[in-house]
Design an enzyme around this catalytic site. Structure first.
Site, short mmCIF file in Angstrom:
data_model
loop_
_atom_site.label_atom_id
_atom_site.label_comp_id
_atom_site.label_asym_id
_atom_site.label_seq_id
_atom_site.Cartn_x
_atom_site.Cartn_y
_atom_site.Cartn_z
N GLY A 263 45.60 27.26 36.78
CA GLY A 263 45.98 26.62 38.03
C GLY A 263 45.41 25.22 38.18
CG ASN A 267 37.35 18.86 35.20
OD1 ASN A 267 36.91 19.70 34.44
ND2 ASN A 267 38.64 18.66 35.39
CG HIS A 299 39.40 28.00 44.10
ND1 HIS A 299 39.00 29.30 44.29
CD2 HIS A 299 38.97 27.67 42.86
CE1 HIS A 299 38.37 29.74 43.21
NE2 HIS A 299 38.33 28.77 42.32
CD GLU A 300 40.17 24.49 41.19
OE1 GLU A 300 39.04 24.39 40.68
OE2 GLU A 300 40.89 25.50 41.04
N1 B3K Z 1 37.29 27.18 36.79
C1 B3K Z 1 38.68 27.04 36.46
C2 B3K Z 1 39.17 28.06 35.48
C3 B3K Z 1 38.89 27.75 34.08
C4 B3K Z 1 39.59 28.73 33.16
C5 B3K Z 1 39.22 28.54 31.74
N2 B3K Z 1 39.98 29.37 30.86
C6 B3K Z 1 39.54 27.07 37.66
C7 B3K Z 1 38.96 27.70 38.87
O1 B3K Z 1 38.66 28.87 38.92
O2 B3K Z 1 38.77 26.99 39.82
ZN ZN Z 2 37.38 28.73 40.56
#
Ligand code: B3K
Ligand code: ZN
Length: 863
Positions: A263, A267, A299-300
């Site tokens: 999704g 970063n 969420h991010e």
């Molecule tokens: N942290 C990422 C997901 C990464 C998946 C790697 N295979 C998205 C999220 O959960 O916000």
């Molecule tokens: Zn996440």
């Protein structure tokens, strides 16, 4: 594969021998030969003279220097996974130059070039495909990144943090240098280079600091970016107000890309998003898409504190950030929209998908103990059950206590890489609680089954409630100890009046069995148990249909009303299956549905309550899944409801259809949702509704209504289905994200032609096996089509099995997602088991089976 992939165990965690405090990266971007120079400040942590072992995969090493001096070839070893440097130094500067090939990278992990955009994805262990590094989340360093690229083709060159330099170079190139002041693990590193349209805005934090917001989208897509920007600003504000958390950099960038395995990715300061969670306008996105954008953007963003500022010590702790951040995004959506609707949708995910995972060979606790390929553990268990566990803590502590715990968690751990245990401890300590029994939710897999027995003593005016819990064994966990299960409840009279029986609205089941007595109970009450789905458990209870109908009509908990309707429908289907007869819809249940439709209730709740349970939720109740019977009965029940309630559906459909132009607000979304349910029932009545469907399709000023008409007609096999599919294709060809819905709609049709149709759609100009979104929309959607994927002749299995083999080489992460459809193979009849097993075995025999597939295939085939 030169050697078999090896499992890692949580119990074997060891602190790193070295850490890296500062990283200076320079990328000279080139489609097939990108050069990376990495200058690392390395500091020994352990006492011993151990060598420095860096991770690195699919890299070409060009040179290596220590403190400016070239390292002779006999002082290091380089194999397919590691670069090992013999050194006795405690602190030194390591300079590594290597190259990578972004064009050849179809796995979309590490640095890749897809449709003229350079992009990275590092979580979980992708950074090692960019350069040699200590690729583990407990090594936190400050990153400075310089990116050099062609100015013409890649006018935007981005990385984490603040831009501290930019310059034009000779030979048509330019550079930018970015500096991220916050130490971070390398999984949060990002680099993007491309040509975009940019939507710019600002957010002023409550401290009065101004943050630049930049949203990068493909050229020509600016008219689809507003909703994501608005959602971002809402998320920033909400996190200040509800969690007291303020953004920490001066800039926040979001880039939408077309090629992305998942999704989105959080970063630091530079989120990378799958375009489908950014781009939305009423014509090209449905109401659900708009809500998804809001939730994923939230969420991010929320990860900035739960994940980035406080990160995971090791990958076994993934739920530390994911369970918590899902809980936060669920609360965000619930505070901004309808709490009841959000809750019901979240529970549907748990029941349709997480329960199945918990009862299969890949079952794992929300904090796994054993992992071969980390990418296999971004699961509904770690994410969604993880969020349920956080929600239970919230139920135990209340909002104030929970926020006290969050505060202590940040005070203790800001800037560190920590464990789930650290989180639980902070919650306990801040509230003077003992969570020793509660902790089992972190260590044990499997779904507890709670059995309820009630007895009412009219003379003594006493109600006794006996609760028992049991959890079936899961791989590697034979015996289970009891969980701490919070049971939220409310009570009603037979007429549906709310009864107050004591002031504690949560019971705590902490042993395998417990009794609760209520005194001074004047009449036999109807208890609504597990209100708001207060624990992720299955409940066995003998309520009568009459009692369920009382709860459906009167429970003050919207989740419980919905749940009562689901139970009524599930019962009808189960009974018909066990009697091998037609589903029997009683007059009283029809009446109850009609009352609901006519009641003064949220239209969205009406729509959800009248949506039949999914085939996979019903399947969950069976040891051996009766594929044909479930689907025959679901269909029959749907037709009966349509016939019995035709006039109500028609009336509501008209009442909900309006000539007002499309607006995105809670009331209108709910109205469209109810309209869609009515339409989908009416479509079952055959061509009588053709007028409605065609009319709605043609007059729609938005995708929700247009797609709604298309889906209703295709899924009910209506005579307008083909003409509407053609019209839709003509209108939207080339619009990839919209065409994805056209693919899914056909992949989900319960028709004997579906397998052939899916095969032929794979040659459609808008389809490509290189793009994960296309694979998900056509092929992953098809695996959710229970009767057609599980066709008795195995044609569905063969189709998907062959695709998985093909993707094994190019994109194992996506291949592994498709493989999930085979994981529950032992739950099917003998014939299907053999056919599914055949696919699993031929995967096992592949010469170069990726670790992602290896892990699942092995656990499936282990006796
Ligand atoms: N942290 C990422 C997901 C990464 C998946 C790697 N295979 C998205 C999220 O959960 O916000
Ligand atoms: Zn996440």
């Amino acid at each position: 594969m030169t050697q078999l992939p090896k499992a890692k165990y949580r119990k074997d965690y060891q602190a790193p021998e070295f850490t890296i405090t500062d990283v200076d990266l320079t990328f000279n971007l080139h489609p097939t030969e990108t050069r990376v120079v990495s200058v690392l400040k390395v500091v020994r942590q352990g006492n011993h003279e151990k060598p420095l072992v860096l991770d690195g995969e699919q890299l070409t090493l060009l040179s290596i220097k220590v403190d400016g001096v070239k390292v002779p070839e006999d002082s290091y070893q380089c194999d397919e996974q590691n670069l090992t440097l013999d050194t006795s130094l405690d602190t030194f500067t390591l300079e590594i130059e290597n190259s990578v090939n972004p064009t050849a990278n179809e796995a979309l992990e590490g640095l890749y070039l897809a449709e003229d955009t350079f992009c990275t994805q590092c979580e979980a262990e992708g950074f090692r495909r960019i350069t040699y590094y200590l690729d583990r989340p407990d090594v936190l360093a400050k990153f400075t990144t310089t990116v050099i690229a062609d100015l013409d083709k890649f006018p935007y060159v981005l990385s984490n943090g603040n831009k501290i330099k930019q310059a034009e170079l000779d030979n048509g190139k330019h550079l930018a240098t970015w500096q991220d002041p916050f130490p971070k693990p390398c999984y949060l590193f990002a680099l993007v280079a491309g040509n975009f349209d940019v939507l710019r805005d600002k957010f002023t934090t409550r401290e009065g600091r101004s943050v630049d917001l930049e949203l990068f989208v493909d050229k020509g897509n600016l008219d689809r970016a507003d909703h994501a920007m608005l959602s971002l600003k809402n998320a920033m504000k909400w996190d200040e107000e509800r969690f007291d958390l303020v953004y920490d950099l001066d800039i926040y960038m979001v880039v939408a890309v077309d090629f992305f395995n998942m999704g989105a990715m959080e970063n630091k300061g530079l989120n990378v998003f799958n375009a489908k969670y950014v781009l939305a306008n009423p014509k090209t996105a449905t109401d659900q898409d708009f809500l998804n954008v809001e939730s994923v953007i939230g969420h991010e963003y929320f990860h900035n504190w739960t994940g980035n500022r406080v990160t995971c010590r090791d990958w076994f702790q993934l739920s530390l950030k994911e369970g918590l951040t899902v809980f936060r995004d669920q609360e965000f959506s619930s505070d901004l929209g309808s709490r009841a609707v959000n809750r019901i949708q979240d529970v549907r995910v748990i029941r349709s998908h997480q329960f199945a995972e918990d009862s299969g060979p890949m079952a794992h606790p929300i904090r796994p103990d054993k992992v071969v390929q980390m990418n296999n553990f971004y699961t509904v268990t770690v994410y969604n059950k993880g969020a349920e566990v956080i929600r239970m803590i919230h139920t135990l502590l209340g909002e104030t206590g929970f926020q006290k715990g969050m505060k202590l968690y940040f005070e203790r751990h800001d800037g560190n890489a920590v464990t789930c245990e650290d989180f639980v401890k902070a919650m306990e300590d801040a509230n003077g609680q003992d969570f020793s029994v509660f902790r089992h939710w972190y260590s044990q897999a499997g779904t507890p089954v709670v059995t309820v027995e009630e007895s009412y003593d009219a003379n003594a005016k006493e109600l006794t409630l006996k609760l028992k819990q049991a959890t079936a064994s899961t791989p590697g966990q034979e015996q289970k100890v009891p969980f701490h299960i919070p049971v939220k409840w409310s009570a009603y009279s037979e007429k549906g009046e709310r009864l107050s029986l004591g002031n504690n609205d949560v019971l705590h089941l902490k042993e395998s069995e417990a009794s609760f007595t209520f005194e001074n109970v004047a009449e036999k009450p109807i208890l609504s148990l597990f209100d708001n789905f207060s624990a992720p458990v299955k409940v066995k209870r003998n309520l009568t249909d009459d009692e369920l109908r009382v709860l459906l009509a009167h429970s003050e908990d919207d989740f419980s009303r919905w749940d009562a309707a689901q139970s009524l429908f599930t019962r009808i289907i189960e009974k018909a299956i066990s009697n091998n007869s037609e589903a029997e819809l009683s007059v009283k249940t029809i009446q109850a549905c009609q009352n609901l439709l006519r009641a003064n209730t949220d239209p969205a709740l009406k729509a959800l309550a009248l949506t039949l349970p999914t085939a996979s939720t019903i399947a969950d109740g069976y040891k051996t899944i009766p594929v044909e019977a479930i689907n025959t009965q679901l269909k029959s029940l749907k037709i009966q409801l349509a016939e019995a309630l035709e006039s109500d559906f028609t009336e509501l459909l008209n009442a909900c259809s309006s000539n007002k132009p499309y607006q995105l607000n809670g009331d209108d979304i709910a109205r469209r949702q109810l309209k869609q349910i009515c339409l989908s029932y009416l479509a079952e009545l055959g061509d009588a509704t053709v007028g409605n469907l065609k009319q709605q399709f043609e007059q729609a000023d938005n995708l929700t209504d247009q797609l709604g008409a298309l889906q209703a007609s295709v899924w009910a096999n209506n005579s307008v289905a083909e003409p509407l599919l053609n019209l839709f294709e003509k209108q939207w060809q080339g619009e990839k994200l919209v065409m994805d819905k056209w693919f899914s709609t056909q992949a989900l049709a319960n028709s004997e032609q579906t397998v052939e149709r899916v095969k032929s759609l794979m040659t459609h100009p808008d389809f490509s096996l290189k793009n994960p979104n296309r694979i998900y929309s056509l092929l992953a959607a098809f695996t959710q089509n229970q009767p057609q994927f599980h066709r008795a002749d195995g044609a569905g299995y063969e189709l998907i099995g062959a695709i998985i083999q093909q993707l094994n080489a190019s994109n194992p992460q996506v291949a592994s997602r498709l493989l999930s459809a085979f994981v529950s193979w032992r739950r099917y009849d003998e014939n299907r088991q053999q056919l599914m097993k055949k696919q699993l075995e031929s995967l096992r025999n592949l010469p170069d089976l990726a670790s992602d597939l290896f892990e699942k295939v092995e656990s499936c085939l282990t006796e």
